[in-house]
Design a protein around this motif. Structure first.
Motif, PDB file in Angstrom:
ATOM      1  N   THR A 199      -4.667   6.477  -0.403  1.00  0.00           N
ATOM      2  CA  THR A 199      -3.020   6.870  -0.329  1.00  0.00           C
ATOM      3  C   THR A 199      -2.453   6.537  -1.590  1.00  0.00           C
ATOM      4  O   THR A 199      -2.925   5.627  -2.422  1.00  0.00           O
ATOM      5  CB  THR A 199      -2.224   6.061   0.861  1.00  0.00           C
ATOM      6  OG1 THR A 199      -2.154   4.618   0.630  1.00  0.00           O
ATOM      7  CG2 THR A 199      -2.969   6.308   2.230  1.00  0.00           C
ATOM      8  N   ALA A 200      -1.297   7.320  -1.856  1.00  0.00           N
ATOM      9  CA  ALA A 200      -0.565   7.280  -3.052  1.00  0.00           C
ATOM     10  C   ALA A 200       0.890   7.774  -2.765  1.00  0.00           C
ATOM     11  O   ALA A 200       1.037   8.304  -1.807  1.00  0.00           O
ATOM     12  CB  ALA A 200      -1.072   7.834  -4.164  1.00  0.00           C
ATOM     13  N   ARG A 201       1.803   7.371  -3.544  1.00  0.00           N
ATOM     14  CA  ARG A 201       3.255   8.281  -3.761  1.00  0.00           C
ATOM     15  C   ARG A 201       3.127   8.877  -4.782  1.00  0.00           C
ATOM     16  O   ARG A 201       3.234   8.313  -5.874  1.00  0.00           O
ATOM     17  CB  ARG A 201       4.129   7.187  -3.553  1.00  0.00           C
ATOM     18  CG  ARG A 201       5.625   7.805  -3.464  1.00  0.00           C
ATOM     19  CD  ARG A 201       6.429   6.522  -2.897  1.00  0.00           C
ATOM     20  NE  ARG A 201       6.251   6.053  -1.313  1.00  0.00           N
ATOM     21  CZ  ARG A 201       6.664   6.963  -0.179  1.00  0.00           C
ATOM     22  NH1 ARG A 201       7.267   8.019  -0.476  1.00  0.00           N
ATOM     23  NH2 ARG A 201       6.401   6.527   0.739  1.00  0.00           N
TER      24      ARG A 201
ATOM     25  N   PHE B 124      -3.684   2.203 -10.001  1.00  0.00           N
ATOM     26  CA  PHE B 124      -3.570   3.667  -9.949  1.00  0.00           C
ATOM     27  C   PHE B 124      -4.855   4.190  -9.729  1.00  0.00           C
ATOM     28  O   PHE B 124      -5.771   3.651 -10.468  1.00  0.00           O
ATOM     29  CB  PHE B 124      -2.874   4.076 -11.402  1.00  0.00           C
ATOM     30  CG  PHE B 124      -1.662   3.587 -11.879  1.00  0.00           C
ATOM     31  CD1 PHE B 124      -0.419   4.218 -11.466  1.00  0.00           C
ATOM     32  CD2 PHE B 124      -1.486   2.500 -12.746  1.00  0.00           C
ATOM     33  CE1 PHE B 124       0.804   3.643 -11.876  1.00  0.00           C
ATOM     34  CE2 PHE B 124      -0.363   2.148 -13.058  1.00  0.00           C
ATOM     35  CZ  PHE B 124       0.778   2.565 -12.550  1.00  0.00           C
ATOM     36  N   CYS B 125      -4.881   5.265  -8.839  1.00  0.00           N
ATOM     37  CA  CYS B 125      -6.193   6.065  -8.741  1.00  0.00           C
ATOM     38  C   CYS B 125      -5.973   7.435  -8.561  1.00  0.00           C
ATOM     39  O   CYS B 125      -5.529   7.980  -7.644  1.00  0.00           O
ATOM     40  CB  CYS B 125      -6.993   5.302  -7.476  1.00  0.00           C
ATOM     41  SG  CYS B 125      -8.759   6.109  -7.281  1.00  0.00           S
TER      42      CYS B 125
ATOM     43  N   ASN C  67       0.868  -1.179  -0.075  1.00  0.00           N
ATOM     44  CA  ASN C  67      -0.005   0.058   0.003  1.00  0.00           C
ATOM     45  C   ASN C  67       0.961   0.901   0.187  1.00  0.00           C
ATOM     46  O   ASN C  67       1.486   1.382   0.964  1.00  0.00           O
ATOM     47  CB  ASN C  67      -1.016  -0.074   1.185  1.00  0.00           C
ATOM     48  CG  ASN C  67      -1.893   1.123   1.179  1.00  0.00           C
ATOM     49  OD1 ASN C  67      -2.197   1.643   0.193  1.00  0.00           O
ATOM     50  ND2 ASN C  67      -2.465   1.184   2.161  1.00  0.00           N
ATOM     51  N   CYS C  68       0.904   1.948  -1.108  1.00  0.00           N
ATOM     52  CA  CYS C  68       2.167   3.217  -1.390  1.00  0.00           C
ATOM     53  C   CYS C  68       1.485   4.374  -0.620  1.00  0.00           C
ATOM     54  O   CYS C  68       0.348   4.708  -0.556  1.00  0.00           O
ATOM     55  CB  CYS C  68       2.080   3.446  -2.708  1.00  0.00           C
ATOM     56  SG  CYS C  68       2.570   1.949  -3.645  1.00  0.00           S
TER      57      CYS C  68
ATOM     58  N   PHE D 147       2.583   9.179 -10.062  1.00  0.00           N
ATOM     59  CA  PHE D 147       2.097   8.373  -8.896  1.00  0.00           C
ATOM     60  C   PHE D 147       1.646   6.862  -8.873  1.00  0.00           C
ATOM     61  O   PHE D 147       1.780   6.493 -10.052  1.00  0.00           O
ATOM     62  CB  PHE D 147       0.687   9.174  -8.293  1.00  0.00           C
ATOM     63  CG  PHE D 147      -0.468   9.005  -9.303  1.00  0.00           C
ATOM     64  CD1 PHE D 147      -1.358   8.243  -8.987  1.00  0.00           C
ATOM     65  CD2 PHE D 147      -0.420   9.999 -10.411  1.00  0.00           C
ATOM     66  CE1 PHE D 147      -2.115   8.057  -9.843  1.00  0.00           C
ATOM     67  CE2 PHE D 147      -1.516   9.732 -11.264  1.00  0.00           C
ATOM     68  CZ  PHE D 147      -2.532   8.836 -10.994  1.00  0.00           C
ATOM     69  N   ILE D 148       1.654   6.456  -7.598  1.00  0.00           N
ATOM     70  CA  ILE D 148       1.336   4.955  -7.811  1.00  0.00           C
ATOM     71  C   ILE D 148       0.549   4.611  -6.453  1.00  0.00           C
ATOM     72  O   ILE D 148       0.840   5.187  -5.347  1.00  0.00           O
ATOM     73  CB  ILE D 148       2.527   4.009  -7.829  1.00  0.00           C
ATOM     74  CG1 ILE D 148       2.180   2.478  -7.731  1.00  0.00           C
ATOM     75  CG2 ILE D 148       3.823   4.499  -6.749  1.00  0.00           C
ATOM     76  CD1 ILE D 148       1.494   1.730  -8.903  1.00  0.00           C
ATOM     77  N   ASN D 149      -0.482   4.070  -6.397  1.00  0.00           N
ATOM     78  CA  ASN D 149      -1.214   3.722  -5.350  1.00  0.00           C
ATOM     79  C   ASN D 149      -1.008   2.585  -4.528  1.00  0.00           C
ATOM     80  O   ASN D 149      -0.995   2.141  -3.192  1.00  0.00           O
ATOM     81  CB  ASN D 149      -2.942   3.742  -5.550  1.00  0.00           C
ATOM     82  CG  ASN D 149      -3.165   5.029  -6.262  1.00  0.00           C
ATOM     83  OD1 ASN D 149      -3.035   5.489  -7.217  1.00  0.00           O
ATOM     84  ND2 ASN D 149      -3.930   6.061  -5.180  1.00  0.00           N
TER      85      ASN D 149
ATOM     86  N   TYR E 255      -6.992   2.778  -2.066  1.00  0.00           N
ATOM     87  CA  TYR E 255      -6.909   4.003  -3.145  1.00  0.00           C
ATOM     88  C   TYR E 255      -7.029   5.345  -2.274  1.00  0.00           C
ATOM     89  O   TYR E 255      -6.955   6.173  -2.913  1.00  0.00           O
ATOM     90  CB  TYR E 255      -7.585   3.938  -4.113  1.00  0.00           C
ATOM     91  CG  TYR E 255      -7.624   2.606  -5.001  1.00  0.00           C
ATOM     92  CD1 TYR E 255      -6.354   2.230  -5.421  1.00  0.00           C
ATOM     93  CD2 TYR E 255      -8.693   1.975  -5.341  1.00  0.00           C
ATOM     94  CE1 TYR E 255      -6.385   1.188  -6.180  1.00  0.00           C
ATOM     95  CE2 TYR E 255      -8.588   0.779  -5.799  1.00  0.00           C
ATOM     96  CZ  TYR E 255      -7.137   0.338  -6.531  1.00  0.00           C
ATOM     97  OH  TYR E 255      -7.237  -0.953  -7.302  1.00  0.00           O
TER      98      TYR E 255
END
Length: 837
Positions: A74-76, A99-100, A28-29, A178-180, A72
């Motif tokens: 959180t993301a980086r 991705f979101c 979980n990114c 970004f990546i989720n 979804y």
């Protein structure tokens, strides 16, 4: 419960064996906490001791919006390179990137553009997530699906031979990425085995060793969506297939909850048993022609190899040779005589079949089609499919293809474009935006309606001016303008397509469109019998302005008739374009349609001679269409209602509303949407959407059987094996027993030799592949020979020689002389037209 236990047993076996592939990573990114989703624990990428190393680049981001699922939120985000390194991993793995897009601080996800590379294999390039999501939703909506989503999952199957997996993210200069979430799941068993033969590859195969794979499509055919939590082995999602079908009604959904098992234990991970409990078969097999197919169409990236996996399970028939069909991939035959029962080794046995196809650099679509094997004697005459998967194979360490989309999800080419992403706001903001959009549409429509009203008041004609078709000569137009005539529709004016009638003349000719004079009705409107000028009878076609389809066909007919003149084509006398009317005036054909003299009316039946003469006349007209112009013309709607008979029973082709110019010299076909009349359609044209002159030949073959059997081409009230005339008659013809089903009115009044030859011609016209069918010229020659055989039989039996037949035969001889003269001198159809005026 049995399926769940089976899946758990399989998983436990692999855990017990201690294989290296038993290790999964669920990341979980953008967070230092972990969450549970569908019974699986996703660990934050900042959690210590998670067997993951994250480079220092990137910013953890989060959102509180309730529209996003827990995975979804959180993301980086990153504006420089970002690396995820997974230790102690080796073998074949599913790698899923989640991705979101959501808004975060000053980062604009609409402008995201980045590359992703895994162990040196490029997965995507210049990737824009909002554009990809918009395009997917647009495609689903355009196909009638109400499905849409705010997230995107890119799935890959990667061979990992280095005991480590490094996933690298590279944003384009001045952009971000970004990546989720990242999901890495081991591939249990051998999911892919090679070599696999290529479609139409003459035994050639591709070596798949070491190649990366991207999942393009995974469908549960004929059934509901299968969520990842229902595919316990590999956590795959299976979409519904209806949005990819060309005609969803062509496939009937069936279900079976029987105790389905795998044909081989090695297949236990290929697909969950849920996939095999639903299927599609050909719908309405009592009515549909057995040569028609179920068709799925997919968008793919050009210049790649594709692995196509089809899933089958025979859930109806309990013995072999009951359902035999063909499989086509990109309009090429992948398998003949395919019997699921035989391939799987029984009923309720789950089985899959793999194919490899190469998509060229000029192609962006992949077709999968299934249809019955018409040559086989199967009791079941339809096809079956349970599931479908399409995988893209890497080339030169690359799976990426640059395709960017605009804000609506439409392709914007390969250049980098900024994609306007409609921000996903709170529920209240969405309502406001929707209200503004509805108001805008309402105001726009009111403005357009007012503008259209104003236009009509200035220009009474709701049609495009007739001269836009190029039918009026400059000299005629100039003369009318110089004269300053107040009536631009003067009856003395004429063009290459005939006289220019006033509406008053048309009303007088039809007694003000008297309903008692209606002799035909079509999508364009009505046809009236009228009398023009000195009492000459005419057929007057009055188009309906409200029929858009009729208008298109009407304009096509104008275009075709402006350059066609032949004894066996119905000619146009003139037209009228006045006061929102578009009317064509044709020569009147006193004896109506050929069909009306075969069945369905109280008219006396035609003799065998008259039927032959009518077929020869129609064949002459079609032969002229195919050869008279530089590229030829394909009629596209050959049927007995479009073959008209004059007072001497001379046949003429009519209704050119669907006609198309033939292919250019460097092409073999015309790519176009399928149109025509059910029962007469060429199955090869229906399957490939590639129109050729041989499509007319197929339809004419159906006409020949209709002429000899005197019954409708499709009659659902008959027994199943008699519903379709072409199939039924072909069965008797192959047994050389056509006389068994001949029109009873012909019994004893025909030559057996002529009937035999006639049946052989019809059989050749209905060949499955166009290349095996004769040309219309060859059909014409054989029909003339059939007539000669019958005439010889008549002479030997002192048959009658009616005057009407003599006149019709004289007309045939004149038409043949004209055709030979044109061919010998190389005269263009424009020369014939100008000479006939």
């Amino acid at each position: 419960m049995e399926k769940l236990l089976l899946s758990l047993v399989i998983i436990s076996v692999f855990v017990a064996t201690g294989e290296a592939q038993s290790k999964s990573f669920l990341i979980n990114c953008g967070t230092n906490s972990s969450i549970n989703v569908d019974g699986r624990r996703w660990v934050g990428d900042l959690v210590a001791d998670n067997n993951l190393t994250v480079s220092s680049s990137g910013i953890a981001a989060s959102t509180d919006s309730s529209i996003f699922g827990p995975l979804y939120k959180t993301a980086r985000f990153f504006t420089d390179g970002l690396n995820y390194t997974f230790e102690g991993i080796q073998g074949n793995y599913f790698v899923r990137l989640h991705f979101c897009p959501f808004s975060f601080e000053n980062y604009n996800v609409n402008e995201s553009s980045f590359d992703v590379v895994a162990n040196g294999l490029k997965l995507v390039t210049e990737f824009n997530v909002p554009g990809e999501i918009s395009h997917k939703n647009l495609r689903l909506q355009s196909s009638g699906s109400n499905s849409s989503s705010f997230f995107l999952i890119k799935e890959y199957i990667l061979p990992i031979n280095m005991d480590v997996l490094v996933i690298e993210f590279f944003p384009k200069k001045g952009s971000l990425g970004f990546i989720n979430a990242v999901e890495i799941v081991p591939v249990v068993n051998k999911l892919f085995t090679d070599p696999v033969s290529k479609v139409s590859g003459n035994g050639a195969s591709l070596n798949l060793s070491g190649r990366g794979i991207e999942t393009m499509y995974r469908l549960n055919v004929g059934g509901p969506e299968i969520k990842s939590r229902e595919d316990l082995d590999l956590w795959r999602t299976w979409e519904v297939d209806s949005s990819y079908m060309i005609t969803a009604d062509a496939g009937l959904e069936i279900r079976n909850s029987s105790n389905i098992t795998y044909a081989s234990m090695n297949d236990s991970s290929v697909a969950p048993l849920l996939v095999y409990e639903s299927a599609r078969t050909m719908s309405n097999t009592e009515v549909l022609e057995k040569r028609f197919n179920m068709s799925w169409k997919f968008e793919v990236d050009p210049d790649f190899d594709y692995w196509i996996r089809l899933h089958f399970c025979e859930v109806v028939y309990g013995m072999a040779n009951q359902r035999i069909f063909r499989i086509y991939i990109n309009n090429r035959t992948a398998s003949n005589n395919f019997d699921v029962f035989v391939q799987a080794g029984g009923m309720n046995r789950a089985y899959h079949q793999d194919y490899i196809d190469v998509v060229s650099s000029k192609t962006k679509t992949l077709w999968i089609q299934l249809g019955p094997e018409t040559a086989a004697g199967a009791s079941g005459t339809d096809a079956l499919l349970n599931g479908l998967e399409i995988f893209k194979l890497s080339r030169n360490a690359n799976l990426a293809y640059i395709e960017t989309y605009d804000s609506t999800g439409n392709s914007a080419g390969n250049s980098k474009t900024k994609i306007l992403w409609v921000g996903i706001g709170a529920g209240g903001a969405s309502v406001v935006i929707l209200a503004v959009l509805i108001s805008f549409i309402f105001c726009y429509c009111r403005g357009q309606r007012k503008k259209l009203t104003d236009t009509k008041s200035n220009n009474p004609s709701g049609w495009r001016p007739f001269f836009l078709h190029g039918s009026i000569t400059n000299s005629t137009a100039n003369a009318k303008g110089a004269a300053g005539s107040q009536n631009p529709y003067a009856s003395m004016a004429s063009t290459r397509v005939g006289k220019w009638f006033t509406l008053a003349e048309i009303r007088a000719a039809t007694n003000n469109f008297d309903e008692s004079l209606v002799i035909g009705v079509g999508g364009f409107g009505k046809v009236y019998k009228g009398a023009i000028e000195d009492g000459t009878p005419a057929a007057i076609k009055r188009a309906n302005p409200q029929s858009e389809q009729g208008l298109t066909e009407f304009e096509t007919e104008i275009e075709m008739l402006s350059k066609l003149r032949h004894r066996h084509l119905v000619s146009m006398i003139g037209f009228c374009d006045e006061q929102n009317e578009m009317i064509l005036v044709y020569e009147y054909m006193a004896n109506g349609t050929l069909r009306s003299h075969l069945f369905g009316s109280d008219l006396p039946p035609l003799t065998w001679k008259q039927r032959l003469v009518a077929c020869i006349g129609a064949a002459r007209g079609l032969h002229y269409l195919h050869t008279g112009a530089e590229r030829g013309i394909i009629h596209r709607d050959v049927k007995t209602t479009n073959i008209l008979l004059d007072e001497n029973f001379v046949a003429k082709m009519s209704d050119f509303g669907l006609s198309k110019n033939g292919p250019a010299l460097d092409h073999t076909h015309v790519s176009t949407a399928v149109k025509g009349s059910f029962g007469y359609l060429d199955p090869e044209y229906f399957r490939r959407q590639q129109l050729t002159e041989k499509s007319d030949v197929y339809s004419f073959g159906v006409v020949l059987f209709e002429v000899i059997c005197a019954r409708p081409v499709i009659n659902p009230s008959l027994p199943k094996d008699e519903v379709n005339l072409a199939e039924w008659a072909m069965g008797w013809q192959r047994q050389r027993s056509l006389e068994t089903i001949i029109d009873p009115h012909l019994k004893g009044n025909y030559s057996a030799d002529s009937l035999k030859k006639f049946g052989e011609i019809a059989e050749k016209c209905l060949a499955d592949e166009g290349k095996n069918r004769p040309t219309m010229g060859e059909v014409l020659w054989h029909l003339e020979y059939v007539l000669q055989l019958h005439q010889a039989w008549m002479c030997s039996n002192n048959g009658e020689n009616s005057s009407s037949f003599s006149q019709a035969l004289e007309g045939l001889e004149e038409g043949e002389a004209e055709r030979k003269n044109v061919q010998a001198r190389g005269i263009l159809e424009s020369d014939i037209i100008s000479g006939s005026q």
